[in-house]
Design a protein around this motif. Structure first.
Motif, PDB file in Angstrom:
ATOM      1  N   GLY A 167     -55.140  18.188 -65.531  1.00 21.58           N
ATOM      2  CA  GLY A 167     -54.719  18.030 -64.151  1.00 21.58           C
ATOM      3  C   GLY A 167     -53.548  17.096 -63.943  1.00 21.58           C
ATOM      4  N   LEU A 168     -53.096  16.444 -65.013  1.00 21.27           N
ATOM      5  CA  LEU A 168     -51.978  15.513 -64.887  1.00 21.27           C
ATOM      6  C   LEU A 168     -50.656  16.220 -65.140  1.00 21.27           C
ATOM      7  CD1 LEU A 168     -53.404  12.354 -66.701  1.00 21.27           C
ATOM      8  CD2 LEU A 168     -53.345  12.854 -64.251  1.00 21.27           C
ATOM      9  N   ASN A 169     -49.636  15.752 -64.457  1.00 21.04           N
ATOM     10  CA  ASN A 169     -48.306  16.340 -64.596  1.00 21.04           C
ATOM     11  C   ASN A 169     -47.486  15.511 -65.579  1.00 21.04           C
ATOM     12  OD1 ASN A 169     -45.909  17.738 -64.273  1.00 21.04           O
ATOM     13  ND2 ASN A 169     -45.336  16.618 -62.420  1.00 21.04           N
ATOM     14  N   VAL A 170     -47.520  15.913 -66.843  1.00 17.48           N
ATOM     15  CA  VAL A 170     -46.710  15.267 -67.879  1.00 17.48           C
ATOM     16  C   VAL A 170     -45.604  16.246 -68.254  1.00 17.48           C
ATOM     17  CG1 VAL A 170     -46.677  14.254 -70.178  1.00 17.48           C
ATOM     18  CG2 VAL A 170     -48.712  13.997 -68.737  1.00 17.48           C
ATOM     19  N   PRO A 171     -44.359  15.996 -67.844  1.00 23.04           N
ATOM     20  CA  PRO A 171     -43.287  16.940 -68.153  1.00 23.04           C
ATOM     21  C   PRO A 171     -43.150  17.175 -69.659  1.00 23.04           C
ATOM     22  CG  PRO A 171     -42.558  15.332 -66.536  1.00 23.04           C
ATOM     23  CD  PRO A 171     -43.888  14.865 -67.034  1.00 23.04           C
ATOM     24  N   ILE A 172     -43.152  18.437 -70.045  1.00 25.76           N
ATOM     25  CA  ILE A 172     -43.004  18.815 -71.450  1.00 25.76           C
ATOM     26  C   ILE A 172     -41.602  19.344 -71.681  1.00 25.76           C
ATOM     27  CG2 ILE A 172     -43.731  20.486 -73.194  1.00 25.76           C
ATOM     28  CD1 ILE A 172     -46.579  20.164 -72.212  1.00 25.76           C
TER      29      ILE A 172
END
Length: 336
Positions: A167-172
């Protein structure tokens, strides 16, 4: 397309946490924190650290740990990996590590991913013991990793959850030195970073391939490309070229399998290396931008005209820490 100027794009910092002759990794980490704080004050966009192993002159092997240390000693600059070599790890472990980092430092963490081992064959075998990945399954590993953050991307039920992570937004970001990751990033609609600092010859082809294959996604509606460049700035061309002999010696020593710490600059490389060896550096360091502020400004603008990138990540492998800080100060002044 209107021509881009240097102040139209973002500039960032790539740090290998170099261990210079006479220092220890502990010294290196102190300098890394100091440089990150310096970069933040100078308004650089992001600060990335790279995973390498079994290289005495690079201290950032436990990359996630160093990212957390840097993020804890800064307040606003984005901090991330340039990159994590995914085939060395379980995707679940990386999801948990970066989920933890994002939970501790919300809105500041980037996850750049590569598929190379970041080391020699023996060390890769030691790292990958148990799951035996050779990098060929990178797309599958990437899909698994992304699904831990967003289960809606999974092809089936996810019996395992990444906690923290889901659910976390970690830019890949996908990183590469060839067309493989460029094409994969384009197909998935992810941002792409090319490693021109050690593989310059394929830069423009990879960027073009990325843009040609790009499909809009929930992440990006248009391509976003960044390039890593060796950028060393000093008050004069002569001083910058002198400082750059540390970087040149690094690659010359790597080519000779000389595992030495980062060496002090020398007045004349020809006294230490053959003409053939020095000429061969062009293959790996040909895109390097070195010189006085005026020289670097002209070279950077030419590179931007040719590449049309959205961001440049500068790496300055400079022996003297004060000269390294000064290089980033001068660069910040150039691109304001």
């Amino acid at each position: 397309m209107s021509a881009k100027k240097l102040n139209d794009i973002k500039f960032s910092v790539l740090d290998l946490a170099p261990v210079v002759e006479g220092d220890t990794p502990a010294d290196s980490f102190k300098k890394t924190v100091n440089l990150a704080q310096h970069a933040e004050k100078l308004d650089y966009n992001r600060y990335w650290l790279a995973e390498h192993h079994n290289m005495p002159f690079i201290a950032s092997s436990a990359t996630s740990v160093v990212i957390g240390h840097v993020a804890a000693h800064t307040s606003k600059i984005r901090v991330g990996s340039g990159g994590i070599m995914l085939p060395n790890h379980s995707p679940l472990v990386i999801a948990e590590q970066f989920g933890t980092l994002e939970s501790l430092f919300p809105g500041r963490i980037d996850l750049g991913l590569g598929r190379a081992p970041g080391t020699d064959g023996y060390t890769a075998q030691a790292l990958r013991r148990g799951h035996g990945s050779d990098g060929s399954d990178f797309p599958e590993q990437l899909a698994e990793l992304r699904a831990y953050f967003n289960p809606a991307l999974a092809s089936g039920r996810m019996p395992v959850k990444a906690v923290p992570g889901e659910g976390l937004n970690v830019p890949i970001w996908l990183l590469g030195s060839s067309g493989f990751s460029a094409q994969l990033a384009g197909h998935l609609g992810l941002p792409f970073a090319f490693a021109s600092h050690f593989s310059p010859r394929g830069t423009f082809q990879a960027l073009e391939l990325y843009r040609q294959t790009f499909k809009p996604s929930d992440v990006l509606d248009k391509p976003y490309a960044m390039v890593g460049l060796n950028v060393i700035v000093a008050d004069t061309d002569e001083e910058a070229n002198f400082l750059a002999t540390t970087l040149q010696q690094q690659f010359l020593n790597l080519g000779q399998n000389n595992d030495v710490l980062l060496q002090p600059p020398v007045e004349n490389l020809n006294e230490h290396w053959s003409e053939y060896q020095i000429d061969a550096l062009e293959h790996q360091l040909g895109s390097s931008i070195i010189g006085s502020p005026k020289t670097v400004q002209e070279k950077l603008q030419k590179f931007l005209d040719e590449s049309q990138v959205d961001e440049i990540m500068a790496i300055a492998q400079v022996y003297d820490h004060k000269a390294r800080l000064h290089s980033y100060e001068l660069l910040a002044d150039i691109v304001k």
